[in-house]
Design an enzyme around this catalytic site. Structure first.
Site, short mmCIF file in Angstrom:
data_model
loop_
_atom_site.label_atom_id
_atom_site.label_comp_id
_atom_site.label_asym_id
_atom_site.label_seq_id
_atom_site.Cartn_x
_atom_site.Cartn_y
_atom_site.Cartn_z
N HIS A 177 3.29 3.33 -8.95
CA HIS A 177 3.14 1.92 -9.31
C HIS A 177 4.40 1.39 -9.98
O HIS A 177 4.74 0.21 -9.82
CB HIS A 177 1.93 1.74 -10.23
CG HIS A 177 0.62 2.07 -9.58
ND1 HIS A 177 0.25 1.58 -8.35
CD2 HIS A 177 -0.43 2.84 -10.00
CE1 HIS A 177 -0.95 2.02 -8.03
NE2 HIS A 177 -1.38 2.79 -9.02
N LEU A 216 12.04 -20.14 -2.97
CA LEU A 216 11.01 -19.21 -2.50
C LEU A 216 9.84 -19.28 -3.47
O LEU A 216 10.04 -19.34 -4.68
CB LEU A 216 11.56 -17.78 -2.46
CG LEU A 216 10.58 -16.64 -2.18
CD1 LEU A 216 10.11 -16.70 -0.73
CD2 LEU A 216 11.22 -15.29 -2.48
N ASP A 252 0.83 -1.20 0.00
CA ASP A 252 0.00 0.00 0.00
C ASP A 252 0.87 1.26 0.00
O ASP A 252 1.97 1.26 0.54
CB ASP A 252 -0.90 -0.01 1.23
CG ASP A 252 -2.06 0.96 1.12
OD1 ASP A 252 -2.33 1.44 0.01
OD2 ASP A 252 -2.68 1.26 2.16
#
Length: 234
Positions: free
Chosen positions: A33, A131, A16
């Site tokens: 972004h 991962l 966020d």
């Protein structure tokens, strides 16, 4: 329960603050972004050494369709901001598997976007990843649960060979150990509602474009100092 060094940690992050980061610099929102991929790259690089085996990131929610049309169009080109080509290549070379969860068959998602997600998953697939990065795209926690119920009922009465959690979009993931939200907001925003039932929560004022390896290390260190009881008391 203390952190289990052998099991690996599942960290989920609500990314966020991108637009606020841009506004604070008098930049258009898409510039915030654009920084998303940079922060993801730092976290992906640092996660394995921190004992993180699963990293789940909230990229685009089922509610984000209400944002301005120009912004949504930009977000529907995730190769420009979410996982750029170099990051995908780095995941391949580092044995990092990338997958997506959410409503991918939504007709509002352009075909090129769906094709890109499938390509990234195929390119980064490995049987034993260091991962697993899961990107929640067109994702909502309530929608995930409702879709899981429909799938479970289609497979027969619950309890008769159907494990409900396996019907969820996040069915291949373990429960979330640590949920982090950046930007100072303190709410779940419909993210991983089933998987976060007993997660430790951490809210940081850092905006996502400023979140990197140091911030992830600090979050994991904070988690390791906590005691989890799962409702059983201290």
């Amino acid at each position: 329960m203390r952190y289990d060094e052998g099991a690996g940690l599942h960290v989920a992050i609500i990314m966020d603050g991108n637009r606020r980061w841009a506004r604070s610099r008098s930049l258009p929102s898409h510039k915030g972004h654009e920084r998303v991929s940079h922060s993801i790259a730092e976290c992906v690089s640092a996660a394995p050494d921190l004992g993180v085996r699963w990293l789940t990131l909230y990229a685009f929610s089922t509610e984000n369709w209400t944002r301005p049309a120009a912004e949504v169009r930009y977000l529907m080109a995730p190769d420009q901001w979410l996982m750029r080509p170099q990051l995908v290549a780095d995941c391949v070379s580092s044995e990092v598997s990338v997958r997506f969860i959410g409503s991918r068959d939504d007709t509002r998602i352009p075909a090129r976007c769906r094709d890109w997600m499938e390509e990234v998953e195929a390119r980064t697939w490995t049987a034993d990843p260091r991962l697993t990065v899961t990107l929640a795209f067109n994702y909502g926690g309530r929608a995930e649960i409702l879709d899981g119920v429909r799938r479970a009922l289609a497979g027969g009465p619950l309890g008769e060979g159907v494990e409900f959690a396996s019907t969820l979009w996040s069915g291949e993931l373990p429960d979330v150990d640590l949920l982090v939200r950046t930007s100072g907001e303190q709410r779940l925003s419909n993210f991983m509602l089933w998987r976060c039932a007993y997660s430790e929560l951490l809210f940081t004022p850092t905006l996502w474009p400023d979140f990197g390896s140091d911030e992830l290390a600090a979050a994991v260190a904070e988690y390791r100092h906590r005691t989890r009881t799962f409702g059983g008391g201290v």
